[in-house]
Enzyme design. Sequence first.
Site, mmCIF file in Angstrom:
data_model
loop_
_atom_site.group_PDB
_atom_site.id
_atom_site.type_symbol
_atom_site.label_atom_id
_atom_site.label_comp_id
_atom_site.label_asym_id
_atom_site.label_seq_id
_atom_site.Cartn_x
_atom_site.Cartn_y
_atom_site.Cartn_z
ATOM 1 N N SER A 58 -8.711 -20.326 13.492
ATOM 2 C CA SER A 58 -8.955 -21.769 13.445
ATOM 3 C C SER A 58 -9.988 -22.189 14.470
ATOM 4 O O SER A 58 -10.733 -23.136 14.276
ATOM 5 C CB SER A 58 -7.650 -22.535 13.697
ATOM 6 O OG SER A 58 -7.150 -22.265 14.996
ATOM 7 N N ASP B 50 -4.544 -0.011 6.076
ATOM 8 C CA ASP B 50 -3.665 -1.027 5.503
ATOM 9 C C ASP B 50 -4.403 -2.336 5.239
ATOM 10 O O ASP B 50 -4.290 -2.929 4.158
ATOM 11 C CB ASP B 50 -2.484 -1.290 6.433
ATOM 12 C CG ASP B 50 -1.448 -0.172 6.395
ATOM 13 O OD1 ASP B 50 -1.742 0.867 5.778
ATOM 14 O OD2 ASP B 50 -0.377 -0.333 6.996
ATOM 15 N N LYS C 23 0.831 -1.202 0.000
ATOM 16 C CA LYS C 23 0.000 0.000 0.000
ATOM 17 C C LYS C 23 0.862 1.247 0.000
ATOM 18 O O LYS C 23 1.934 1.274 0.619
ATOM 19 C CB LYS C 23 -0.888 0.015 1.247
ATOM 20 C CG LYS C 23 -1.781 1.245 1.387
ATOM 21 C CD LYS C 23 -1.829 1.758 2.819
ATOM 22 C CE LYS C 23 -0.572 2.460 3.224
ATOM 23 N NZ LYS C 23 -0.603 3.001 4.604
ATOM 24 N N GLU D 134 -3.352 -6.164 12.694
ATOM 25 C CA GLU D 134 -2.827 -4.803 12.783
ATOM 26 C C GLU D 134 -2.862 -4.298 14.227
ATOM 27 O O GLU D 134 -1.945 -3.631 14.694
ATOM 28 C CB GLU D 134 -3.662 -3.867 11.899
ATOM 29 C CG GLU D 134 -3.426 -4.035 10.415
ATOM 30 C CD GLU D 134 -2.200 -3.284 9.975
ATOM 31 O OE1 GLU D 134 -2.180 -2.044 10.060
ATOM 32 O OE2 GLU D 134 -1.231 -3.943 9.578
#
Length: 345
Positions: A121, A153, A13, A142
């Site tokens: 999971s 992002d 980005k 993040e």
Amino acid sequence: MWERSLLLSAPGKVILHGEHAVVHGKVALAVALDLRTFLRLRPCGEGRVRVRLPGVGVVRSWETPRLQALRRGFAADFDESKSPSVEQLDTLKEFAGIAAGASAPESLATLAFLYMCLAISAKYGWTEEELTLINSWAFQGERVIHGNPSGVDNAVGTWGGALRYQSGKITPLKRVPMLKILLTNTKVPRSTKVLVAGAKQKILKFPAIMNPVLDSIDAISQECQSVLEAMPENPSPEYYPVLEELFDINQHHLNVIGAGHPSLDRLCRVTASHGLHSKLTGAGGGGCGITLLRPDTSPLTVEAAKRDLCACGFECWETNIGAPGVTLHSSSSLNAKVLHVLLES
């Protein structure tokens, strides 16, 4: 546990316009960069979960029963809508042998991997079609690393293309064009926190001077958005001079704010000598710059510019912005070099 290998990638980005001004409630445009991070997931029959992150030097493995016991030991459930709790992160740090105040990239990457591995999971399994869910969990990663991220992002990495960010609201742009750029790393380190604080101090000291600069950067972001959204339906070459002028104007504004650096000035001078237009991207003070390449830019011109930039000690990549978001690949669709690296790891 999945039963077959999966090959995935997500884009990088850059900020196209709106650096620093976005901190003060103005519009910023972020775009997906076609320099991608690739991930290979494959079954492991050894009763262990292994992770290898060569970019940050992480090679770790854990026994699956230990991870399952760790997951059962959490009092609170994992939730993609809530920040990781201090208790969860402390438990994971102790499990992985990470010091309490560790901030090295390899420590944070390991911590984020463990959190995401246990959280996803435990609750969902793999659902690559559900982009909203992918974005939500990427945001949790993040949060593990950055604490209080903007969400830009992970959103760009998930959806790709370009998005508008203002005061916490993220809006993907529709049908943006793929534009060619040079991404140049000046290799000059800088502190985003220090640069943002310096710009804020200047704005407080000279509000009558600096607030109009912020308004002008906001107008640049909005004008660029209009151009990008108009280009897919009418790919006229007349748009490129507009985009180049916006680069030039914004670069001058960012210098006024205090985000400039001699290395970035040199980058702009070098590319200008080849008829190209550049600006810093991100916090400034060094770091990276982007250079717009028109479709009719000669390959010889691009190579000459790259050669001169590298002669300055910079690192340079030719790539695209407006790239696709998170992608599931087949082996046959991948570049041979990328596939070789993934299969060797």
